[in-house]
Scaffold this motif. Structure first.
Motif, PDB file in Angstrom:
ATOM      1  N   LEU A 178       0.801  -1.227   0.000  1.00 11.17           N
ATOM      2  CA  LEU A 178       0.000   0.000   0.000  1.00 11.17           C
ATOM      3  C   LEU A 178       0.832   1.274   0.000  1.00 11.17           C
ATOM      4  O   LEU A 178       0.529   2.235  -0.717  1.00 11.17           O
ATOM      5  CB  LEU A 178      -0.942   0.014   1.215  1.00 11.17           C
ATOM      6  CG  LEU A 178      -2.015  -1.060   1.301  1.00 11.17           C
ATOM      7  CD1 LEU A 178      -2.878  -0.828   2.528  1.00 11.17           C
ATOM      8  CD2 LEU A 178      -2.876  -1.080   0.048  1.00 11.17           C
ATOM      9  N   TRP A 179       1.873   1.302   0.800  1.00 13.77           N
ATOM     10  CA  TRP A 179       2.562   2.575   1.050  1.00 13.77           C
ATOM     11  C   TRP A 179       3.785   2.803   0.184  1.00 13.77           C
ATOM     12  O   TRP A 179       4.248   3.931   0.057  1.00 13.77           O
ATOM     13  CB  TRP A 179       2.961   2.653   2.532  1.00 13.77           C
ATOM     14  CG  TRP A 179       1.792   2.543   3.448  1.00 13.77           C
ATOM     15  CD1 TRP A 179       0.514   2.955   3.199  1.00 13.77           C
ATOM     16  CD2 TRP A 179       1.767   1.950   4.751  1.00 13.77           C
ATOM     17  NE1 TRP A 179      -0.305   2.661   4.261  1.00 13.77           N
ATOM     18  CE2 TRP A 179       0.436   2.054   5.237  1.00 13.77           C
ATOM     19  CE3 TRP A 179       2.735   1.370   5.563  1.00 13.77           C
ATOM     20  CZ2 TRP A 179       0.063   1.581   6.489  1.00 13.77           C
ATOM     21  CZ3 TRP A 179       2.367   0.906   6.806  1.00 13.77           C
ATOM     22  CH2 TRP A 179       1.045   1.008   7.266  1.00 13.77           C
ATOM     23  N   SER A 180       4.333   1.765  -0.416  1.00 13.38           N
ATOM     24  CA  SER A 180       5.565   1.913  -1.181  1.00 13.38           C
ATOM     25  C   SER A 180       5.451   2.917  -2.342  1.00 13.38           C
ATOM     26  O   SER A 180       6.370   3.714  -2.542  1.00 13.38           O
ATOM     27  CB  SER A 180       6.029   0.552  -1.710  1.00 13.38           C
ATOM     28  OG  SER A 180       7.309   0.659  -2.292  1.00 13.38           O
ATOM     29  N   PRO A 181       4.347   2.917  -3.112  1.00 19.94           N
ATOM     30  CA  PRO A 181       4.246   3.913  -4.194  1.00 19.94           C
ATOM     31  C   PRO A 181       4.312   5.355  -3.685  1.00 19.94           C
ATOM     32  O   PRO A 181       4.893   6.230  -4.327  1.00 19.94           O
ATOM     33  CB  PRO A 181       2.876   3.609  -4.832  1.00 19.94           C
ATOM     34  CG  PRO A 181       2.618   2.181  -4.495  1.00 19.94           C
ATOM     35  CD  PRO A 181       3.207   1.985  -3.130  1.00 19.94           C
ATOM     36  N   HIS A 182       3.719   5.600  -2.517  1.00 20.46           N
ATOM     37  CA  HIS A 182       3.738   6.955  -1.951  1.00 20.46           C
ATOM     38  C   HIS A 182       5.133   7.312  -1.442  1.00 20.46           C
ATOM     39  O   HIS A 182       5.587   8.450  -1.592  1.00 20.46           O
ATOM     40  CB  HIS A 182       2.709   7.061  -0.827  1.00 20.46           C
ATOM     41  CG  HIS A 182       1.332   6.708  -1.249  1.00 20.46           C
ATOM     42  ND1 HIS A 182       0.578   7.507  -2.103  1.00 20.46           N
ATOM     43  CD2 HIS A 182       0.541   5.625  -0.981  1.00 20.46           C
ATOM     44  CE1 HIS A 182      -0.595   6.945  -2.316  1.00 20.46           C
ATOM     45  NE2 HIS A 182      -0.641   5.797  -1.647  1.00 20.46           N
ATOM     46  N   SER A 183       5.800   6.342  -0.828  1.00 20.21           N
ATOM     47  CA  SER A 183       7.147   6.631  -0.348  1.00 20.21           C
ATOM     48  C   SER A 183       8.123   6.805  -1.507  1.00 20.21           C
ATOM     49  O   SER A 183       9.119   7.519  -1.392  1.00 20.21           O
ATOM     50  CB  SER A 183       7.639   5.517   0.596  1.00 20.21           C
ATOM     51  OG  SER A 183       7.747   4.289  -0.085  1.00 20.21           O
ATOM     52  N   TYR A 184       7.805   6.177  -2.658  1.00 18.53           N
ATOM     53  CA  TYR A 184       8.650   6.361  -3.854  1.00 18.53           C
ATOM     54  C   TYR A 184       8.640   7.827  -4.284  1.00 18.53           C
ATOM     55  O   TYR A 184       9.685   8.388  -4.630  1.00 18.53           O
ATOM     56  CB  TYR A 184       8.167   5.460  -4.986  1.00 18.53           C
ATOM     57  CG  TYR A 184       8.925   5.654  -6.278  1.00 18.53           C
ATOM     58  CD1 TYR A 184      10.171   5.059  -6.454  1.00 18.53           C
ATOM     59  CD2 TYR A 184       8.416   6.434  -7.309  1.00 18.53           C
ATOM     60  CE1 TYR A 184      10.893   5.232  -7.630  1.00 18.53           C
ATOM     61  CE2 TYR A 184       9.125   6.618  -8.484  1.00 18.53           C
ATOM     62  CZ  TYR A 184      10.364   6.014  -8.642  1.00 18.53           C
ATOM     63  OH  TYR A 184      11.072   6.202  -9.801  1.00 18.53           O
ATOM     64  N   ALA A 193      18.385  12.445  -5.232  1.00 14.99           N
ATOM     65  CA  ALA A 193      17.839  11.100  -5.437  1.00 14.99           C
ATOM     66  C   ALA A 193      17.763  10.735  -6.913  1.00 14.99           C
ATOM     67  O   ALA A 193      17.921   9.561  -7.275  1.00 14.99           O
ATOM     68  CB  ALA A 193      16.455  10.999  -4.805  1.00 14.99           C
ATOM     69  N   LYS A 194      17.537  11.720  -7.766  1.00 15.08           N
ATOM     70  CA  LYS A 194      17.397  11.428  -9.199  1.00 15.08           C
ATOM     71  C   LYS A 194      18.708  10.983  -9.829  1.00 15.08           C
ATOM     72  O   LYS A 194      18.718  10.441 -10.935  1.00 15.08           O
ATOM     73  CB  LYS A 194      16.840  12.644  -9.917  1.00 15.08           C
ATOM     74  CG  LYS A 194      15.392  12.935  -9.521  1.00 15.08           C
ATOM     75  CD  LYS A 194      14.763  13.995 -10.371  1.00 15.08           C
ATOM     76  CE  LYS A 194      13.293  14.192  -9.979  1.00 15.08           C
ATOM     77  NZ  LYS A 194      12.645  15.255 -10.770  1.00 15.08           N
ATOM     78  N   ALA A 195      19.805  11.204  -9.134  1.00 17.47           N
ATOM     79  CA  ALA A 195      21.095  10.730  -9.644  1.00 17.47           C
ATOM     80  C   ALA A 195      21.274   9.236  -9.411  1.00 17.47           C
ATOM     81  O   ALA A 195      22.148   8.609 -10.002  1.00 17.47           O
ATOM     82  CB  ALA A 195      22.231  11.504  -8.976  1.00 17.47           C
ATOM     83  N   LEU A 196      20.433   8.660  -8.536  1.00 17.74           N
ATOM     84  CA  LEU A 196      20.514   7.231  -8.236  1.00 17.74           C
ATOM     85  C   LEU A 196      19.851   6.418  -9.336  1.00 17.74           C
ATOM     86  O   LEU A 196      18.914   6.881  -9.997  1.00 17.74           O
ATOM     87  CB  LEU A 196      19.819   6.933  -6.902  1.00 17.74           C
ATOM     88  CG  LEU A 196      20.430   7.542  -5.638  1.00 17.74           C
ATOM     89  CD1 LEU A 196      19.507   7.282  -4.453  1.00 17.74           C
ATOM     90  CD2 LEU A 196      21.813   6.961  -5.371  1.00 17.74           C
ATOM     91  N   PRO A 197      20.284   5.183  -9.550  1.00 21.34           N
ATOM     92  CA  PRO A 197      19.588   4.292 -10.493  1.00 21.34           C
ATOM     93  C   PRO A 197      18.145   4.061 -10.043  1.00 21.34           C
ATOM     94  O   PRO A 197      17.835   4.135  -8.854  1.00 21.34           O
ATOM     95  CB  PRO A 197      20.398   2.994 -10.432  1.00 21.34           C
ATOM     96  CG  PRO A 197      21.718   3.382  -9.851  1.00 21.34           C
ATOM     97  CD  PRO A 197      21.467   4.552  -8.953  1.00 21.34           C
ATOM     98  N   GLU A 198      17.282   3.758 -10.991  1.00 22.59           N
ATOM     99  CA  GLU A 198      15.870   3.536 -10.699  1.00 22.59           C
ATOM    100  C   GLU A 198      15.677   2.437  -9.658  1.00 22.59           C
ATOM    101  O   GLU A 198      14.886   2.570  -8.732  1.00 22.59           O
ATOM    102  CB  GLU A 198      15.127   3.178 -11.986  1.00 22.59           C
ATOM    103  CG  GLU A 198      13.681   2.733 -11.809  1.00 22.59           C
ATOM    104  CD  GLU A 198      12.769   3.851 -11.301  1.00 22.59           C
ATOM    105  OE1 GLU A 198      11.642   3.543 -10.899  1.00 22.59           O
ATOM    106  OE2 GLU A 198      13.195   5.026 -11.308  1.00 22.59           O
ATOM    107  N   GLU A 199      16.405   1.343  -9.794  1.00 25.34           N
ATOM    108  CA  GLU A 199      16.265   0.227  -8.855  1.00 25.34           C
ATOM    109  C   GLU A 199      16.615   0.656  -7.436  1.00 25.34           C
ATOM    110  O   GLU A 199      15.964   0.243  -6.476  1.00 25.34           O
ATOM    111  CB  GLU A 199      17.162  -0.937  -9.281  1.00 25.34           C
ATOM    112  CG  GLU A 199      17.060  -2.174  -8.399  1.00 25.34           C
ATOM    113  CD  GLU A 199      15.705  -2.863  -8.470  1.00 25.34           C
ATOM    114  OE1 GLU A 199      15.387  -3.606  -7.530  1.00 25.34           O
ATOM    115  OE2 GLU A 199      14.969  -2.656  -9.462  1.00 25.34           O
ATOM    116  N   SER A 200      17.616   1.509  -7.284  1.00 28.62           N
ATOM    117  CA  SER A 200      18.002   1.986  -5.947  1.00 28.62           C
ATOM    118  C   SER A 200      16.897   2.821  -5.327  1.00 28.62           C
ATOM    119  O   SER A 200      16.632   2.714  -4.115  1.00 28.62           O
ATOM    120  CB  SER A 200      19.291   2.811  -6.042  1.00 28.62           C
ATOM    121  OG  SER A 200      20.367   2.017  -6.503  1.00 28.62           O
TER     122      SER A 200
END
Length: 294
Positions: A178-184, A193-200
């Motif tokens: 439930l909460w992971s999409p919001h925390s993303y 954060a945008k410098a990190l790979p998508e998987e990270s």
């Protein structure tokens, strides 16, 4: 052309294609494969953390580090004592977290109902193994035979602590479901954060949401751990068990204060956050693999 081949030659032609079709079908069953592979890996690896939570429920004096000292008091490998049955039970356990949840959500049309259904199925699969694991770890810290607990039968699917066990599973599952999409979204808004790979970024969002889920589910897990090693509850009614469990958890933190609460939260987060983040990582990559195979 195949009709003109000899039977032996025809078999040679068909065998590889049949094997390829079978493998493709197995790859498409990624949710089932995740339960069979990802679940046992993370549950087995995190056995010492699970044992630490058990000891903490009966020991309000030791620190976070002190609890782990007791877990590993007899050596590194002994920290994994009692973990074999929960590791085996992790196959149906994570089948409940994955396929059972997804099917229930589709059929019932309700996320809440799907969570409860999956949590109930997960507890029916794992309660007996986890209670037995808790008792084995507890007994390892006792010196007198009179203090040893009789081990729970794996054939008894319910018992003291079962209800908080179900509640714990439901709340713990909410993190990745439930909460992971919001925390993303929150993780992506953090500077740099945008410098990190998508998987990270996805792993970080799963970890953050699982930390929240671990915090909320901690009191219920603590009640289960305490009940698993408190044989007196076996002779009580369901209402009396619930009352005794609530009195114990409230009285414990009222007496010991923030120090004990912080220790128990740290122990729970140290297990649950890594358990679900690790499982979700395996699940996500198996789904990716199966999609590439189609």
């Amino acid at each position: 052309a195949a009709a003109m081949l000899a039977p032996a030659e025809l078999g040679d032609v068909l065998r590889p294609s049949a094997a390829a079709a079978f493998m493709a079908k197995m790859r498409r069953s990624s949710e089932m494969l995740t339960g069979a592979v990802g679940g046992p890996i993370v549950v087995g690896f995190l056995t010492p953390q699970r044992n630490a939570m058990t000891l903490a429920a009966k020991d309000s004096q030791s620190s976070f580090v002190g609890v782990f000292r007791k877990v590993f008091a007899s050596g590194l490998l002994q920290g994994f004592r009692g973990g074999s049955r929960p590791t085996l039970a992790a196959v149906p356990q994570f089948t409940a977290i994955g396929p059972v949840y997804l099917v229930a959500e589709e059929k019932l049309g309700s996320t809440s109902a799907a969570l409860f259904s999956a949590a109930l199925a997960e507890s029916l699969f794992t309660y007996s193994a986890q209670r037995r694991n808790a008792q084995i770890q507890y007994n390892a810290t006792r010196t007198a035979a009179s203090e040893m607990l009789a081990l729970h039968s794996v054939h008894r699917l319910v018992g003291p602590g079962f209800v908080p066990h179900v509640g714990r599973n439901a709340f713990a599952m909410m993190g990745i479901r439930l909460w992971s999409p919001h925390s993303y979204e929150f993780i992506c808004s953090v500077p740099g954060a945008k410098a990190l790979p998508e998987e990270s970024r996805v792993v970080a969002s799963d970890l953050a949401s699982s930390v929240v889920a671990a915090t909320i589910s901690m009191p219920m897990n603590h009640m289960f751990s305490w009940a698993a090693c408190t044989p007196e509850l076996g002779n009580m009614s369901y209402l009396a068990r619930a009352k005794a469990s609530c009195q114990w958890v409230v009285g414990n933190y009222k007496e010991q204060g923030v120090r004990l609460l912080a220790r128990d939260l740290a122990l729970r987060i140290n297990y649950t956050a890594f358990l679900f983040t690790g499982y979700r990582f395996v699940e996500r990559n198996l789904i990716r693999w199966s999609s590439g195979a189609e």
